[in-house]
Design a protein around this motif. Structure first.
Motif, short mmCIF file in Angstrom:
data_model
loop_
_atom_site.label_atom_id
_atom_site.label_comp_id
_atom_site.label_asym_id
_atom_site.label_seq_id
_atom_site.Cartn_x
_atom_site.Cartn_y
_atom_site.Cartn_z
N ILE B 130 -41.68 40.57 -59.62
CA ILE B 130 -40.66 41.47 -60.02
C ILE B 130 -40.71 41.96 -61.43
O ILE B 130 -40.64 43.30 -61.69
CB ILE B 130 -39.12 40.86 -59.80
N VAL B 131 -40.98 41.38 -62.15
CA VAL B 131 -40.58 41.55 -63.76
C VAL B 131 -41.98 42.27 -64.29
O VAL B 131 -41.85 43.02 -65.25
CB VAL B 131 -40.36 40.34 -64.61
N ILE B 132 -43.17 41.50 -63.98
CA ILE B 132 -44.34 42.10 -64.61
C ILE B 132 -44.72 43.65 -64.61
O ILE B 132 -45.13 44.07 -65.85
CB ILE B 132 -45.62 41.08 -64.20
N PHE B 133 -44.36 44.40 -63.50
CA PHE B 133 -44.85 45.70 -63.46
C PHE B 133 -44.14 46.55 -64.47
O PHE B 133 -44.86 47.40 -65.03
CB PHE B 133 -44.57 46.09 -62.19
N GLN B 134 -42.77 46.18 -64.76
CA GLN B 134 -42.08 46.86 -65.63
C GLN B 134 -42.57 46.83 -67.02
O GLN B 134 -42.87 47.46 -67.99
CB GLN B 134 -40.52 46.61 -65.63
N ILE B 135 -42.92 45.38 -67.30
CA ILE B 135 -43.38 44.92 -68.52
C ILE B 135 -45.02 45.51 -68.82
O ILE B 135 -45.00 46.02 -70.00
CB ILE B 135 -43.60 43.44 -68.61
N ILE B 136 -45.75 45.67 -67.76
CA ILE B 136 -47.04 46.03 -67.82
C ILE B 136 -46.83 47.73 -68.37
O ILE B 136 -47.40 48.17 -69.40
CB ILE B 136 -47.78 45.93 -66.74
N ILE B 137 -46.23 48.46 -67.56
CA ILE B 137 -45.99 49.63 -67.83
C ILE B 137 -45.12 50.28 -68.90
O ILE B 137 -45.82 50.91 -69.65
CB ILE B 137 -45.17 50.50 -66.71
N SER B 138 -44.38 49.50 -69.25
CA SER B 138 -43.63 49.80 -70.51
C SER B 138 -44.15 49.23 -71.78
O SER B 138 -44.44 50.20 -73.01
CB SER B 138 -42.18 49.29 -70.69
N SER B 139 -45.04 48.24 -71.86
CA SER B 139 -45.73 47.90 -72.97
C SER B 139 -47.02 48.94 -72.91
O SER B 139 -47.48 49.44 -74.45
CB SER B 139 -46.35 46.55 -73.06
N ARG B 140 -47.54 49.45 -71.96
CA ARG B 140 -48.76 50.25 -72.00
C ARG B 140 -48.32 51.73 -72.82
O ARG B 140 -48.75 52.19 -73.48
CB ARG B 140 -49.44 50.36 -70.61
N ASP B 141 -47.09 52.18 -72.22
CA ASP B 141 -46.64 53.54 -72.61
C ASP B 141 -46.09 53.41 -73.98
O ASP B 141 -46.19 54.38 -74.90
CB ASP B 141 -45.33 53.85 -71.72
N ALA B 142 -45.60 51.99 -74.41
CA ALA B 142 -45.03 51.95 -76.12
C ALA B 142 -46.24 52.26 -76.85
O ALA B 142 -46.42 52.93 -77.88
CB ALA B 142 -44.57 50.83 -76.03
N VAL B 143 -47.47 51.45 -76.38
CA VAL B 143 -48.69 51.70 -77.04
C VAL B 143 -49.30 53.12 -77.10
O VAL B 143 -49.65 53.91 -78.37
CB VAL B 143 -49.97 50.64 -76.78
N LYS B 144 -49.39 53.74 -75.91
CA LYS B 144 -49.78 55.16 -75.88
C LYS B 144 -48.73 56.18 -76.83
O LYS B 144 -49.35 57.20 -77.23
CB LYS B 144 -49.62 55.65 -74.45
N ALA B 145 -47.54 55.79 -76.77
CA ALA B 145 -46.72 56.78 -77.56
C ALA B 145 -46.69 56.46 -78.98
O ALA B 145 -46.17 57.62 -79.85
CB ALA B 145 -45.34 56.42 -77.21
N ILE B 146 -47.55 55.46 -79.49
CA ILE B 146 -47.83 55.64 -81.40
C ILE B 146 -48.55 56.70 -81.43
O ILE B 146 -49.80 56.93 -80.99
CB ILE B 146 -48.53 54.29 -81.54
#
Ligand SMILES: Nc1ncnc2c1ncn2[C@@H]1O[C@H](COP(=O)(O)OP(=O)(O)O)[C@@H](O)[C@H]1O
Ligand SMILES: [Mg+2]
Lengths: 246, 249
Positions: B130-146
């Motif tokens: 349940i938790v991991i997908f949101q974590i994967i996507i949000s950490s990926r997007d956070a890095v991309k947004a830098i």
């Protein structure tokens, strides 16, 4: 000394190639300050990216003190138009970042204290960038560059986002500190006034793709009350002519 | 100044709690059935039985959810970072993530149970899923947004990959990761409840269902309140950690 010989840079975007710099050659002597002036899009930032080791895919030869550019072994201070501070670091941590990366510690010594004091940010150490004005942020960026004790200082239109009063204030402050350390500096600008005030040598660039139109010795450098003098007016006219012929 | 928990937040929580209690009391007075006991009776019951009957179940549930979140972060964050930093990783893994993300994870419960049995493993795996997908996507997007520019000053200093990771990637994305964990928490608690209704005799899910079977509605409500409170506390805990670590925002 920085030696640039036949530097060409191409950007590939989708299908077409953009030639940003075209067989660009110049020697920049050690301990001197050069202002590069040219229209927007002529490749000024590209040149700085090559010199700072960010852009590695280029043609030609670029050396600093006879060695190829390598930011890991050389000390390169870079100051960008939008300050380049890390928003999660406070003023102190941002100012000491260069030293932390290079020397592995961020302890203040007499020298860094002196620089912070000169730039008037020694009272803001705990603030985060979002709590600072543009001028204050740029002071931090300048402090970071000088505290690094760089072999080469690169500045990409550092003051152009600031209002006129803050800009002149920071130009003067920067020049004062610079004169004490005389680090080799490449200063990019699109303002004729700034080029005259800060450059011992002025390099005029053509519109894209960037080539060197002329390299001038600047008689105005280091004159008091520069902006009220005839030399300033004469040089300003001369520069304007070269730039507009392009 | 670091504000760990702003006063308004506490006040808001208290007000909404008061409103819930008022409506509950009204409902109890109107319905007048054992299935809707008055809040006071339930609160008194909680005080009476918490130490003797509920505590152990809270510990089990808390343990499972914390473990699940920890595993999801330990796997999800590095994966998200790799996808955010290396374009190729993203191109390969993103379709996979997008394909599996919208699958209602509860639908996978039978499969997980068949593969991993009725024990602890299945319960943990469900929470992680349940938790991991949101974590994967949000950490990926956070890095991309830098912005690229953020990396430039460090690259010009000749920073190593590890230094770039420590100075930029980690601090830039920490807040997003915590936020997404907090958002996923609600679903995680409800799925935890569900998985605890079988294959175990410990956990809030078990306690609530067991009280229901025993027709002990006071205990059942006590369980529901404690479970909600547990979710609320983890929620607040993540909030506090976020405020402490991301005070620069
Ligand atoms: N990443 C990039 N991809 C494609 N084209 C670029 C890129 N960066 C710059 N350019 C192009 O290269 C030329 C020079 O850009 P730049 O060096 O930023 O100019 P300046 O700093 O003098 O305004 C411009 O025509 C610009 O559009
Ligand atoms: Mg530019």
């Amino acid at each position: 000394m920085i030696a640039i010989k036949d530097l060409s840079v191409k950007y590939r975007s989708n299908d077409n190639e953009i030639l940003a710099l075209d067989r660009f050659s110049i020697h920049i002597s050690k301990g001197d300050i050069y202002t590069f002036i040219g229209p927007s899009g002529c490749g000024k930032s590209t040149l700085l990216h090559v010199l700072s080791g960010i852009l590695k895919d280029y043609g030609g030869v670029v050396t600093i003190e006879d060695r190829e550019i390598d930011p890991r072994t050389q000390r390169i201070g870079l100051i960008l138009q939008n300050y380049g501070l890390l928003p999660w670091k406070n003023v102190y941590q941002n100012a000491m970042l260069g030293r932390k990366i290079k020397n592995g510690n961020q302890d203040t010594d007499e020298y860094s204290k002196f620089i912070l004091k000169q730039l008037g940010i020694d009272g803001l150490m705990d603030r985060y960038p979002r709590e600072l004005s543009g001028g204050q942020q740029q002071r931090v960026a300048i402090a970071r560059a000088f505290i690094l004790k760089p072999d080469l200082l690169l500045m990409d239109e550092p003051f152009s986002a600031l209002d006129a009063i803050t800009r002149e204030e920071l130009q003067e402050l920067f020049l004062n500190i610079w004169k004490q350390y005389s680090v080799t500096t490449v200063f990019i600008t699109h303002s004729i006034d700034e080029a005259l005030y800060l450059g011992r040598k002025i390099v005029v660039l053509s519109p894209s793709p960037g080539r060197i139109l002329e390299i001038l010795d600047n008689p105005c450098f280091n004159l008091d009350n520069l902006r009220f003098r005839d030399e300033y007016y004469a040089m300003s006219m001369k520069l304007r002519k070269i730039v507009s012929k392009g | 100044m670091i504000k760990v928990l702003p006063k308004e937040k506490w006040q808001g929580a208290l007000y909404s709690l008061a409103i819930v209690i008022v409506f509950w009391q009204l409902a109890a007075m109107i319905v007048k059935l054992p299935i809707v006991p008055s809040p006071w009776a339930v609160f008194i019951n909680i005080i009476a039985i918490f130490a003797s009957k509920i505590q152990i179940h809270v510990l089990y549930s808390l343990g499972r959810i914390m473990e699940g979140i920890a595993i999801a972060i330990l796997i999800g964050v590095p994966l998200g970072f790799l996808m955010g930093y290396f374009y190729r990783m993203d191109r390969i893994l993103s379709p996979l993530v997008y394909f599996t993300y919208p699958v209602p994870k509860i639908a996978l419960l039978p499969v997980v149970m068949l593969l991993f049995g009725l024990g602890e493993a299945s319960k943990l795996i469900m929470i992680v899923l349940i938790v991991i997908f949101q974590i994967i996507i949000s950490s990926r997007d956070a890095v991309k947004a830098i912005p690229d520019e953020t990396f430039r000053s460090l690259k010009s200093l000749g920073a190593s990959k590890i230094q770039i990771f420590n100075e930029i990637i980690l601090p830039a994305s920490l807040g997003e990761v915590l936020t997404s964990t907090r958002l996923a928490l609600g679903t995680a608690v409800s799925i935890l409840f569900f998985t605890e209704t079988f294959g175990t005799e410990y956990g809030m899910g078990y306690f609530i269902m067991d009280s229901w079977m025993r027709v002990n509605y006071l205990d059942m409500y006590a369980g529901i309140i404690i479970l909600s409170l547990m979710g609320f506390c983890i929620f607040m805990l993540i909030d506090i950690i976020e405020n402490l670590l991301c005070s620069w925002r």
